[in-house]
Design an enzyme around this catalytic site. Structure first.
Site, PDB file in Angstrom:
ATOM      1  N   HIS A  58       0.836  -1.199   0.000  1.00 57.61           N
ATOM      2  CA  HIS A  58       0.000   0.000   0.000  1.00 57.61           C
ATOM      3  C   HIS A  58       0.876   1.255   0.000  1.00 57.61           C
ATOM      4  O   HIS A  58       0.685   2.169  -0.816  1.00 57.61           O
ATOM      5  CB  HIS A  58      -0.905  -0.034   1.244  1.00 57.61           C
ATOM      6  N   GLU A  59       1.846   1.283   0.905  1.00 54.24           N
ATOM      7  CA  GLU A  59       2.710   2.451   1.006  1.00 54.24           C
ATOM      8  C   GLU A  59       3.687   2.531  -0.166  1.00 54.24           C
ATOM      9  O   GLU A  59       4.030   3.625  -0.628  1.00 54.24           O
ATOM     10  CB  GLU A  59       3.470   2.432   2.337  1.00 54.24           C
ATOM     11  N   HIS A  62       1.991   4.285  -3.000  1.00 55.23           N
ATOM     12  CA  HIS A  62       2.040   5.741  -2.842  1.00 55.23           C
ATOM     13  C   HIS A  62       3.390   6.288  -3.292  1.00 55.23           C
ATOM     14  O   HIS A  62       3.471   7.250  -4.061  1.00 55.23           O
ATOM     15  CB  HIS A  62       1.826   6.123  -1.371  1.00 55.23           C
TER      16      HIS A  62
END
Length: 256
Positions: A58-59, A62
């Site tokens: 998820h990170e 980003h």
């Protein structure tokens, strides 16, 4: 083109992430084969490790999107190595999301990577950076539920099936919650570039509390019931029954 400005070591997968993947694989095998003396412990370790893997991805999503959008500093910060220890807030990024799972079976990633927004031009790019994380949870949910909606469960052991169902619940809740337009969550980050300067200044003080506000809101019965009804409807649409999820939740909470 922006990847040329990052060193190869800044993009190398960290041993920490490799270790988490190894735990996921070993405990997944133990769950599948029934090797563990206590199946609940294997399910707990498998789901928790897989959940942390999804947090890292998820990170990473980003950071990788930010890199291609103009923030070339993410590599030097270690965000491209998938190492959760490099995150800006380890407590918010790993500890609290795992506690949320243990306490209420809720998948809610926390804020982790610091993007230098001043390096990025274009509102669409800012929105895409924020959307990249929860879209990763959507992809992870699709992978977890694939055996269900492809009707490929023949031969899949029950405990592993239930673990996948519960992991799918976490990914779906993470995606839905993160897309809510609450300050501090990714959904607000998608909208923020399109808001007026005055509105952004008014909302800014509430951003640090958005994560806890979302979690606290789910403890309100009037919100909790309809929210999980919606999550259940999404999962059923993907072929995952409430019974499978309940068994997975029971196995995960082996101490109860």
């Amino acid at each position: 083109m922006t990847t040329a400005t990052t060193r190869s070591g800044e993009r190398r997968v960290s041993p920490v992430f490799a270790g988490i993947l190894a735990v996921t694989a070993v405990t997944g095998w133990a769950t599948w084969t029934g090797y563990a003396a206590r199946p609940g412990v294997a399910v707990f370790l498998f789901v928790t490790a897989a959940w942390i893997v999804s947090l890292c991805l998820h990170e990473y999503a980003h950071a990788r999107t930010a890199l291609h959008s103009g923030d070339i500093t993410v590599g030097a910060k270690g965000y491209l190595t998938l190492n959760p220890l490099k995150y800006t807030h380890a407590l918010l990024s790993i500890v609290l999301p795992v506690l949320f799972v243990i306490m209420g079976g809720i998948g809610l990633p926390g804020g982790a990577v610091f993007i230098e927004r001043g390096r990025i031009r274009g509102r669409w790019r800012h929105s895409l950076i924020s959307a990249a994380g929860p879209l990763t949870n959507v992809l992870f949910a699709a992978v977890c539920t694939a055996p269900f909606w492809l009707h490929a469960l023949d031969g899949v052991p029950g405990d592993f099936r239930f673990a996948l169902a519960f992991l799918a619940l976490l990914q779906v809740t993470a995606a839905v919650l993160n897309f809510l337009p609450i300050p501090g969550l990714d959904g607000y980050g998608v909208l923020e570039p399109w808001l007026s300067y005055k509105v952004k200044r008014q909302v800014e003080p509430f951003a640090p509390f958005g994560l806890m506000f979302a979690f606290a809101l789910l403890w309100v019965p009037a919100v909790n019931g309809p929210f999980f009804d919606m999550i259940d409807a999404i999962l059923r649409g993907l072929g995952v029954s409430g019974t499978d999820v309940s068994y997975g939740w029971s196995l995960y909470r082996f101490w109860a």
